[in-house]
Design an enzyme around this catalytic site. Structure first.
Site, PDB file in Angstrom:
ATOM      1  N   LYS A 169       0.882  -1.176   0.000  1.00 29.56           N
ATOM      2  CA  LYS A 169       0.000   0.000   0.000  1.00 29.56           C
ATOM      3  C   LYS A 169       0.914   1.218   0.000  1.00 29.56           C
ATOM      4  CE  LYS A 169      -4.136   1.878   0.277  1.00 29.56           C
ATOM      5  NZ  LYS A 169      -5.150   1.775  -0.795  1.00 29.56           N
ATOM      6  N   ASP A 179      -5.481  -3.159  -2.308  1.00 33.74           N
ATOM      7  CA  ASP A 179      -6.914  -3.100  -2.635  1.00 33.74           C
ATOM      8  C   ASP A 179      -7.149  -3.562  -4.063  1.00 33.74           C
ATOM      9  OD1 ASP A 179      -5.491  -0.828  -3.371  1.00 33.74           O
ATOM     10  OD2 ASP A 179      -7.114   0.578  -2.945  1.00 33.74           O
ATOM     11  N   ASP A 194      -6.540 -15.927   2.312  1.00 33.86           N
ATOM     12  CA  ASP A 194      -7.905 -16.417   2.499  1.00 33.86           C
ATOM     13  C   ASP A 194      -8.719 -16.210   1.220  1.00 33.86           C
ATOM     14  OD1 ASP A 194      -7.497 -17.063   5.218  1.00 33.86           O
ATOM     15  OD2 ASP A 194      -9.501 -16.349   5.768  1.00 33.86           O
TER      16      ASP A 194
HETATM   17  C1  IPM Z   1      -3.576 -17.655   9.616  1.00 37.00           C
HETATM   18  C2  IPM Z   1      -4.480 -17.280  10.746  1.00 37.00           C
HETATM   19  C3  IPM Z   1      -3.635 -16.697  11.864  1.00 37.00           C
HETATM   20  C4  IPM Z   1      -2.973 -15.455  11.307  1.00 37.00           C
HETATM   21  C5  IPM Z   1      -4.368 -16.377  13.164  1.00 37.00           C
HETATM   22  C6  IPM Z   1      -5.145 -17.557  13.689  1.00 37.00           C
HETATM   23  C7  IPM Z   1      -3.441 -15.842  14.207  1.00 37.00           C
HETATM   24  O1  IPM Z   1      -5.481 -16.429  10.324  1.00 37.00           O
HETATM   25  O2  IPM Z   1      -2.654 -18.456   9.825  1.00 37.00           O
HETATM   26  O3  IPM Z   1      -3.799 -17.160   8.510  1.00 37.00           O
HETATM   27  O4  IPM Z   1      -3.586 -14.381  11.269  1.00 37.00           O
HETATM   28  O5  IPM Z   1      -1.815 -15.556  10.901  1.00 37.00           O
HETATM   29 MG    MG Z   2      -5.551 -16.181   8.223  1.00 33.00          MG
END
Ligand code: IPM
Ligand code: MG
Length: 352
Positions: free
Chosen positions: A187, A219, A247
């Protein structure tokens, strides 16, 4: 060859998916004649409940001495109100930091069998999806100074030049074995730490003239991942952006239940865990998808043990199991062949 493996099942669905991963690993050990010594350790909410500490010394010390750590997941609603140094997540962050695991590799690969579980249209997926997210894991806002007073709270995002350099080298080396493209995500239009990130990545990249390096704001990157995922090969980014983008990338593979990860430092030791969390809502129901943990075993065999053939054997067994039509609920798509956690572990083991 003897391998000392620390196993940390953790909380929620952690113990269930771990059981299946170990089951598969046992079959691999038999097939390839490996002597794997398991040490089971507690960390996370279960360790807090038993010892009042999410990361007991014994767990940390044994993990440090191990050749690799296999971790399920930590956390859950039961521990949500605890102060930050008692929370289950503290265990994970403590392990990563104490073991010096600064490089987190999160491959988002769409198995062709799961195309119908991917939420994107076929024409957007094109001929598949194979992205490697390289997330910096022991710096940035996760580990900066933080505080709370009566009026507010703050967290600090700090990156040192050596921290950026070493993660850039990991990304560049990984890209050399792939399609030789690195996208650095930051960013830099707002953050000083991102401007330093971009400058440092550019400089390190000069040592890798074959690599095509590009930069993107976070973003925009989150939008581009959905608009045209095929443009990405290796993504390198900081701790929090990497958490979020991995994710997002995981969903492109059909389910976060498919994404493994490796956390590596300077040596061969590493920690391997599914990207998904402890999913307390589906715990103990035989519903969780164990494939992310099983694929993490494959990464462990490859990166910590140097056993490429065994690693490939696990990947092939997963692929064959998907060919046979077996699906856990999260990747069911149009399939009617839905099975549970245990059955998935059995099916993959059989294919080893
Ligand atoms: C991940 C998880 C962890 C992170 C959490 C549970 C601390 O979301 O491994 O991606 O944020 O690193
Ligand atoms: Mg995570």
């Amino acid at each position: 060859m003897t391998y000392n493996l620390a196993v940390i099942p953790g909380d929620g669905i952690g113990p269930e998916v771990m059981k299946e991963a170990v089951k598969v690993l046992d079959f691999v050990a038999k097939k390839f004649d490996l002597d794997i010594r398991y040490t089971y350790l507690k960390a996370g909410g279960c360790a807090y409940d038993e010892f009042g500490d999410p990361l007991p010394d014994e767990t940390l010390n044994t993990a440090i001495k191990s050749d690799a750590v296999l971790l399920g997941a930590v956390g859950g609603y039961a521990w949500d109100e605890l102060p930050v140094d008692k929370r289950p997540e503290k265990a994970l962050l403590g392990l990563r930091k104490s073991l010096g695991l600064f490089a987190n590799l999160r491959p988002a690969v769409l198995f062709p069998q799961l195309a119908d579980a991917c939420p994107l249209k076929d024409e957007i997926i094109g001929d598949g999806l194979d992205i490697l997210v390289v997330r910096e894991l022991t710096g940035g806002i996760y580990f900066g100074k933080r505080g709370t007073d009566e009026n507010g709270a703050f967290d600090t995002l700090y990156y040192s030049v050596p921290e950026i350099e070493r993660i850039t080298h990991v990304a560049m080396k990984a890209a050399m074995k792939r399609n030789k493209k690195v996208m650095s995500v930051d960013k830099a239009n707002i953050l000083d730490s991102s401007r330093l990130w971009r400058k440092t990545v550019k400089r390190v990249a000069l040592e890798y003239p074959e690599i095509q390096l590009d930069h993107m704001y976070v973003d925009n990157a989150s939008m581009q991942l959905i608009r045209k995922p095929g443009q990405f090969d290796v993504i390198v980014t900081g701790n929090m952006f990497g958490d979020i983008l991995s994710d997002e990338a995981s969903m492109l593979t059909g389910s976060i239940g498919m994404l493994p990860s490796a956390s590596l430092g300077e040596g061969h030791a590493g920690m391997y865990e599914p990207v998904h969390g402890s999913a307390p809502d589906i715990a103990r129901k035989n519903l969780a998808n164990p494939l992310a943990t099983i694929l993490s075993v494959s990464m462990m065999l490859r990166y910590s043990f140097g056993l490429d053939e065994a690693a490939k054997c696990v990947e092939d067994a997963v692929s064959k199991t998907l060919d046979e039509g077996y699906r856990t609920a999260d990747i069911a798509g149009n399939s009617h062949h839905i099975i549970g956690t245990r059955e998935m572990g059995d099916a993959v083991s059989k294919n080893i």
